[in-house]
Design an enzyme around this catalytic site. Structure first.
Site, short mmCIF file in Angstrom:
data_model
loop_
_atom_site.label_atom_id
_atom_site.label_comp_id
_atom_site.label_asym_id
_atom_site.label_seq_id
_atom_site.Cartn_x
_atom_site.Cartn_y
_atom_site.Cartn_z
N GLY A 141 0.81 -1.20 0.00
CA GLY A 141 0.00 0.00 0.00
C GLY A 141 0.85 1.26 0.00
N CYS A 142 0.41 2.27 0.76
CA CYS A 142 1.10 3.55 0.79
C CYS A 142 2.53 3.44 1.29
CB CYS A 142 0.32 4.55 1.64
SG CYS A 142 -1.30 4.98 0.97
N ALA A 143 2.84 2.40 2.04
CA ALA A 143 4.20 2.20 2.56
C ALA A 143 5.15 1.66 1.49
CB ALA A 143 4.19 1.26 3.75
#
Length: 349
Positions: A141-143
């Site tokens: 995801g965003c990581a």
């Protein structure tokens, strides 16, 4: 002596369809308004995100019709490959290299599926060698921007002297599902955007360029329902909790300080921050937690304002701006993703 991998070059890419926030609100109102009694109560979300413009891989009319998995997957494959080819080509050119010079590719994406994976599909398309080592990353995801760059750096260290290409692409707009008239889906339609980035890394012990010194991650127990995707009949359904800013304020500080202490650093030693701009509330929370360090947060706000939340790709846009500004010294790179996970890295510009 152990060296640290350096970033030889970095490039970003945006899809062609530019969307103003007022236009996005108009689409959301047309799609969700007739079926949501409290839609007007959610309208301020669009202004409060801090976003002015975003880019989408498909024209706006495409999103207003129901779409199933085959259409979304075709749009993901075609759009992602076009953006990655653009970003990778620019990054390699800036490093004075070509596809034949790449020894390994790490590719992160969580907003669509492709098998063969995206970097495999790029091999012949761009002319990479058949023996190129490949590592596709899904689910971060965003990581994924921070963790993927860290993984690429680790591979560069393991393959000292070889060239590693890191790719990240997220087409968040393809998760827009007109059938789900819920507050969460409306908020997602106010935030998410599309973009890609590429970075060339090498651990050769010399030369100029930002150094990827170290990285770490921390996954908090009992937080798996904070952020992620639901697999629905017509696509991916977004999951994100309203508690994310509060979690940042209550839990991130000791993890961040612990990472810095292991690097024999304190917050006051940092020259700046390279933060994933997940949204206005997230950036406000990071401002509080990272104080007194604030340099670099203006770059995160600028990326959010001009590009929206491109998930894992966003933090590379922030890094690009920070490098272009002439910033120097140790920087803390950070993002938060499903798990619920904090991704951290030290980059010395």
């Amino acid at each position: 002596m152990t060296h640290t991998p350096r970033i030889l070059s970095l490039a970003t890419a945006l899809p062609p369809h530019r969307l103003g926030q007022d236009e996005a609100l108009g689409v959301a109102r047309a799609v969700f308004g007739p079926r949501m009694r409290d839609f007007d109560r959610l309208v301020p979300v669009f202004a409060n995100t801090g976003i002015e413009t975003r880019h989408a891989v498909m024209p706006i009319d495409w999103y207003m019709e129901p779409r199933g998995w085959p259409e979304r997957t075709a749009a993901f494959r075609d759009g992602a490959l076009a953006l990655l080819e653009e970003a990778a080509g620019q990054a390699l050119a800036r490093a004075g290299l070509g596809p034949q010079d790449v020894d390994a590719i790490v590719c992160a994406s969580t907003t669509g599926i492709a098998t063969p994976s995206l970097e495999a599909l790029l091999l012949e398309r761009m002319g990479f060698r058949p023996d190129t080592v490949r590592l596709p990353l899904f689910g971060l995801g965003c990581a994924g921007g921070v963790l993927g760059l860290t993984r690429a750096g680790q591979i560069a260290q393991a393959m000292a002297g070889r060239t590693v290409l890191f790719l990240v692409v997220e087409l968040c707009t393809l998760a827009f599902r007109s059938a789900e008239a819920t507050p969460t889906n409306v908020v997602a339609s106010a935030l998410f955007a599309d973009g890609a980035a590429a970075a060339v890394l090498r651990d050769d012990g010399d030369g100029e360029g930002p150094r990827l010194v170290d990285g770490a991650e921390h996954t908090w127990p009992g937080t798996q329902d904070v952020m992620g995707w639901r697999v629905e009949d017509d696509g991916l359904g977004v999951i994100f909790s309203q508690s994310i800013p509060a979690l940042i304020r209550s839990r991130l500080e000791p993890v961040m300080d612990g990472f810095l202490e292991r690097r024999r650093l304190a917050r006051g030693d940092l020259a700046g921050l390279i933060c994933h701009p997940g949204g206005a509330k997230v950036l406000h929370a990071l401002e509080e937690v990272c104080a007194p360090v604030s340099a670099g947060l203006d770059d995160a706000w600028a990326v959010l304002r001009r590009c929206g939340n491109m998930s894992a790709a966003s933090v590379l846009f922030v890094l690009e701006r920070r490098i272009a500004s002439g910033a120097r010294g140790p920087h803390l790179m950070s993002a938060l993703g499903p798990g619920f996970t904090a991704a951290l890295a030290q980059i010395d510009l």
